[in-house]
Each structure stands twice: as structure tokens, then as C-alpha cells.
Design an enzyme around this catalytic site. Structure first.
Site, PDB file in Angstrom:
ATOM      1  N   GLU A 263      -5.401  -1.200  15.199  1.00 22.82           N
ATOM      2  CA  GLU A 263      -4.928  -0.430  14.092  1.00 22.82           C
ATOM      3  C   GLU A 263      -4.884   0.882  14.945  1.00 22.82           C
ATOM      4  OE1 GLU A 263      -5.771   2.461  11.658  1.00 22.82           O
ATOM      5  OE2 GLU A 263      -7.578   1.622  11.257  1.00 22.82           O
ATOM      6  N   CYS A 297      -6.284   8.238  10.259  1.00 22.78           N
ATOM      7  CA  CYS A 297      -5.072   7.497  10.744  1.00 22.78           C
ATOM      8  C   CYS A 297      -3.651   7.773   9.846  1.00 22.78           C
ATOM      9  CB  CYS A 297      -5.266   6.222  10.945  1.00 22.78           C
ATOM     10  SG  CYS A 297      -6.551   5.990  12.390  1.00 22.78           S
TER      11      CYS A 297
HETATM   12  C1  UN1 Z   1      -8.549   5.210   9.374  1.00 18.97           C
HETATM   13  O1  UN1 Z   1      -8.035   6.668   9.547  1.00 18.97           O
HETATM   14  O2  UN1 Z   1      -8.407   4.714  10.431  1.00 18.97           O
HETATM   15  O3  UN1 Z   1      -6.731   4.844   3.737  1.00 18.97           O
HETATM   16  C2  UN1 Z   1      -8.670   4.786   8.364  1.00 18.97           C
HETATM   17  C3  UN1 Z   1      -7.545   5.802   4.255  1.00 18.97           C
HETATM   18  C4  UN1 Z   1      -9.045   5.334   4.319  1.00 18.97           C
HETATM   19  C5  UN1 Z   1      -9.166   4.748   5.701  1.00 18.97           C
HETATM   20  C6  UN1 Z   1      -8.544   5.421   6.986  1.00 18.97           C
HETATM   21  N1  UN1 Z   1      -9.293   4.461   3.397  1.00 18.97           N
HETATM   22  O4  UN1 Z   1      -7.187   6.903   4.406  1.00 18.97           O
END
Ligand code: UN1
Length: 508
Positions: A263, A297
Site C-alpha cells: 500500500e 495516503c
Molecule cells: C493511510 O493513509 O495509509 O481511508 C490509510 C482513509 C483511512 C485510512 C488511510 N481510513 O483515509
């Protein structure tokens, strides 16, 4: 500061905390690191890190536990996760605050992260009774053809600072019910949250007679991650972080024919069409781009505005950003909307991006600076940009939002897809045709595609992840569990003859 909360979570402030699972936690061998509060630069606590031999011992231990854990009935494994979810509910506020202290995300997001772990536990408990295989139509008489899913082995989990525990829970809760012990290396920027969660997981596992199902080690730098990547004792390594990190880890895992679940970076875009509800769009854009100071992310980095609404929408956005700028502060305080970046290196990377924007012809509409106060605080930043600016194709982990204008949806989708990353995406429209075109095979090329919802804040029930340079992995809900198991195809002959498939004859 907050010493009672730290104490309740088993974090020591007077002496180093041991960044290792019990019982190996009694023998820390590595260098000491400090966990800093990014809002004031103060040390929260110290951590003694693991050496290679500490690591080797704990992976051996995970391997031993696997030999028993794999044979425990999956619902019994689910029962352990159910109890873990209950323990997390009791600690939600304390853990949420620790997430806030270490990452700088605001309290509601810190607690939201713990809720995400709890949701993940609930999901995994149900999953523990649903690890289904298929039965297929068999071409041979008196035969049965089916598949079953079997535990894989100890699973390595490398997590990033921005979701220091939720992303571990996506992996750990699912891996555990699948019959796999978990070996976790948290980010060295957020070791205390990891130590606190690890302690809870260990207590629950020990009380259920399953010590060793959860293992953890803190290691500074990249080396500790490479131990896992090159370790054949870990058939699967799940890694979250930058594309650069993923490329290096994936190559090491591939060289030993291991399985990786990646990821990696996102460069997420949102398209606002002419028909869009602009009130909804505004709120979604502000949360997705400035929430967690742009350090998800899934954070929104590229905004495509239809030319007919671009001018007035940009003005509204500038006002919203001015309001957010007034509410930057200590992330644990009420009313604060934006905390600091994780550290000084992140501030420097943001400022470097801001100067690249200037050199490449972008126009800063607001923000772009660091705040004149202690801590790693920066302003949320809006940039009038064009898609040919190379900086807009990079993921800068900071609250910078690039604004582009478009005339046709085809053009917007083409520009939206013209980056190497492919994590999350969104369209705002009240026209069914536009929404469906965005979701069609010729639409968004991302792992997540939303309609009238921003790019961030996904629920755990869906599979989370993205394609292209985001790495292709899927975690959390849906059938993401299949990555944590091995598929076995079985054919049983209950007849008296031995017919061969494809009509082949072999008479002896
Ligand atoms: C991440 O930033 O690695 O969808 C995960 C989202 C959160 C998870 C982010 N539930 O923004």
C-alpha cells in the site's frame, strides 16, 4: 505532559521503553531512539530498539506459535480478536490521545483511528466463520473438486507513521483469524503507540493461552524493514509507505519468491463537475486536503474544477482555508482542525515543493509557509497549477492542493489518470451519466473511486488499496483476507475407477 495517560498505557517516561514483544522485551539490544511530540518538539519517551538477533528470536517464536495456531479452529482465533476489540474499546480515549501526541493528528482523528481498529476486529470476528472455499463442477464421475484456504505462516507487517495502528489492525486482525502470527515493525516515528497497542494485544493473547501470536519490534532506519523483506520465514510481508520504499522491499521479497502486499503512495484527485452540489464539494475537499495536515495516503492533492464553476469555487475554498488557518494548533485541543506535520524533514520537503511550484509556473493562492512557532506547523496551501508541472505528479506528504480547470469530463479523467499513482479518486456531480462514466472501465484508474464523497476516510468494509505505483495490494475488508492464506485445490475420487482429466488414456 499527559503522564497519567501514558502510565495507563504502560509507557514509561523515566526510562527507555523496550521496543520488543514480551518476553524478549526484557533484553533490548539496539540503539535508543526518542519519540517526539511534533506539536512542540518535546520528547514524549525513549525507546530501546531491537537488534538483528532480537528480531531473529522473535520470528523463530512466531514460527513456533504458527505450528499450533494454524490448527486452532478459526472461530477460536476469532474469539481472541473479539476480546482484543473489547480491550480496545476500554482504551479508546487513551490510545486516541497517544496517537494524537505522537502523530500530530487532531483528537477526533486519533480516536477515529482507534475506532478503525475496533471496526476491523468486529469484521475479523465475523470473517473467522466465513473463510469460504468454492466447490467446482467436476468433469470426472464420482469425483469432488473444491478449494480450501489454509494458513500461510507468520506475516510481516511494516506500517507508516500516519496511521500508526489502524493499518496494523487491518493486517493483524485478518492475519490472526486466518491462522497467521503477526510480526510487526511500526514506524520509528510512532513507536509508543505501537508499544501500547502491542501490550494490549499481548495481554489478551496471553489470557487466552495464545502468547506469541502478536510480535513486534522497533528498529530505526530502513534496515529493520529489510530484515523482513529478505526473510524466508515470512511468506507474506505487507508494507505501507512510499513508492520508493515499496519498490525496494518488493524486489527483495520477489527475489526469494515471497508474497508482498503493498500500500504505497497516492496522488489522489477529485473532479468537481458543473452540476455538482458545491456545498458538499467544498466540505469534502477541505477535509480530504487539509485533514491530518495532508498526511493520509488518501489525502486529496489534485482538484479538477469545471471551468464554469472554477472561479467562484476557488474563492470559497480560499475562504475555507483562511478559516482552517485560524484553527491550526495543538492537536489535542478542542476546536483545532489542523495539527503539525510529523517532523522537520516533512516541513523541509513541503517547503522544497513550494519553491518547485514557483519555478514551474504555479501560483500560490494561499498558504505555502511554515508557522512561526515551535513544532512542525505549516499552512494549508492552495496552488493554481497546470498538469504539465512535474511537481503535481509527485506525492508531497503535506497539505498542498493543486487546482486545475477543465472543459470536458473526458479531458478531466484523462488528466486525472495521468499520474503514476492510483490509490483514491472522487467525482462530485448530480448527473448519473457523469458518475457512471467516472466508474466505467474508461473512468478512474484508482483502487478507490467515490461519487459525492472525498478521497479520504474509507470504511474498513471495503478492500483498501490501489494500483499502478500504489502497488496493487488490498487490505482490510471484502475478500482481502485471501492474501493471508494459501489456496489449496483438492480433488477427491470416491469411485472405483480412475478416469483421467481431458479424456487422456493411460492403460497399463
Ligand atoms: C493511510 O493513509 O495509509 O481511508 C490509510 C482513509 C483511512 C485510512 C488511510 N481510513 O483515509
Amino acid at each position: 505532559m499527559f503522564s497519567e495517560v501514558l502510565e495507563r498505557l504502560g509507557i514509561q517516561t523515566g526510562q527507555p521503553n523496550f521496543g520488543l514483544s514480551a518476553p524478549l522485551r526484557e533484553k533490548p539490544g539496539g540503539e535508543e531512539i526518542v519519540s517526539l511530540n511534533p506539536a512542540n518538539g518535546e520528547t514524549i519517551a525513549r525507546v530501546a530498539t531491537a537488534t538483528r538477533s532480537d528480531y531473529d528470536a522473535l520470528v523463530d517464536r512466531a514460527g513456533d506459535v504458527f505450528l499450533r495456531w494454524r490448527s486452532a479452529p478459526p472461530p477460536e482465533r476469532g474469539e481472541l480478536i473479539r476480546r482484543f476489540g473489547l480491550a480496545l474499546r476500554e482504551r479508546k480515549q487513551d490510545l486516541g490521545l497517544l496517537v494524537t501526541l505522537e502523530t500530530g493528528k487532531i483528537l477526533t482523528e486519533g480516536e477515529g483511528e482507534v475506532q478503525e481498529m475496533i471496526d476491523m476486529c468486529d469484521f475479523a470476528v465475523g470473517l473467522s466463520r466465513q473463510l469460504y472455499g468454492l466447490t467446482m463442477a467436476c468433469e470426472r464421475p464420482d469425483h469432488r473438486l473444491f478449494e480450501q484456504w489454509r494458513p500461510l505462516g507468520p506475516v510481516g507487517v511494516l506500517t507508516a507513521f500516519n496511521f500508526p495502528v489502524a493499518v496494523w489492525a487491518w493486517n493483524a486482525a485478518v492475519a490472526a483469524v486466518c491462522g497467521d502470527p503477526v510480526v510487526w515493525k511500526p514506524s520509528p516515528h510512532t513507536p509508543l503507540t505501537a508499544i501500547a497497542v502491542q501490550k494490549i494485544a499481548e495481554q489478551v493473547a496471553a489470557a487466552a493461552g495464545w502468547e506469541g501470536v502478536f510480535q513486534m519490534y522497533v528498529a530505526p532506519g530502513h534496515e529493520g524493514g529489510q530484515w523482513m523483506a529478505s526473510d524466508p520465514r515470512l511468506p507474506l510481508v505487507s508494507a505501507t509507505g512510499s513508492c520508493e520504499m515499496g519498490r525496494s522491499v518488493a524486489q527483495q521479497i520477489a527475489a526469494r519468491l515471497g508474497r508482498s502486499l503493498l500500500e504505497l503512495g497516492g496522488n489522489n484527485g477529485l473532479i468537481v463537475c458543473e452540476s455538482a452540489n458545491l456545498d458538499l464539494s467544498l466540505r469534502a475537499v477541505a477535509f480530504a486536503a487539509a485533514g491530518a495536515a495532508g498526511q493520509r495516503c488518501t489525502s486529496l492533492r489534485r482538484l479538477f474544477l469545471h471551468r464554469s464553476i472554477a472561479g467562484p469555487f476557488t474563492e470559497r475554498l480560499k475562504k475555507a482555508y483562511a478559516g482552517i488557518s485560524q484553527r491550526i494548533g495543538n492537536p489535542w485541543e478542542d476546536g483545532v482542525l489542523m495539527g503539525p506535520l510529523i517532523n522537520e524533514a516533512s516541513v523541509e520537503r513541503m517547503l522544497a515543493a513550494v519553491s518547485a511550484i514557483g519555478e514551474q509556473g504555479g501560483q500560490i493562492l494561499c498558504g505555502g509557509k511554515r508557522l512561526n512557532r515551535p513544532g512542525s506547523f505549516v499552512e494549508p496551501t492552495l496552488v493554481q497549477a497546470t498538469c504539465d508541472m512535474p511537481i503535481t505528479r509527485e506525492e508531497t506528504f503535506a497539505p498542498i492542493l493543486y487546482l486545475f480547470e477543465f472543459d470536458t469530463l473526458e479531458e478531466a479523467i484523462e488528466q486525472h489518470n495521468a499520474v503514476s499513482q492510483g490509490l483514491s479518486s472522487a467525482i462530485f456531480t448530480d448527473r448519473l451519466q457523469e458518475a457512471e462514466r467516472f466508474l466505467s472501465p474508461a473512468g478512474s484508474d484508482c483502487g478507490i473511486a467515490n461519487v459525492n464523497i472525498g478521497t479520504s476516510g474509507a470504511e474498513i468494509g471495503g478492500a483498501f488499496g490501489g494500483d499502478k505505483d500504489t502497488g496493487g495490494g488490498r487490505e482490510a475488508g471484502s475478500d482481502a483476507w485471501k492474501a493471508y492464506m494459501r489456496r489449496q485445490t483438492c480433488t477427491v475420487n470416491y469411485g472405483d475407477a480412475l478416469p483421467l482429466a481431458q479424456g487422456v488414456k493411460f492403460e497399463i
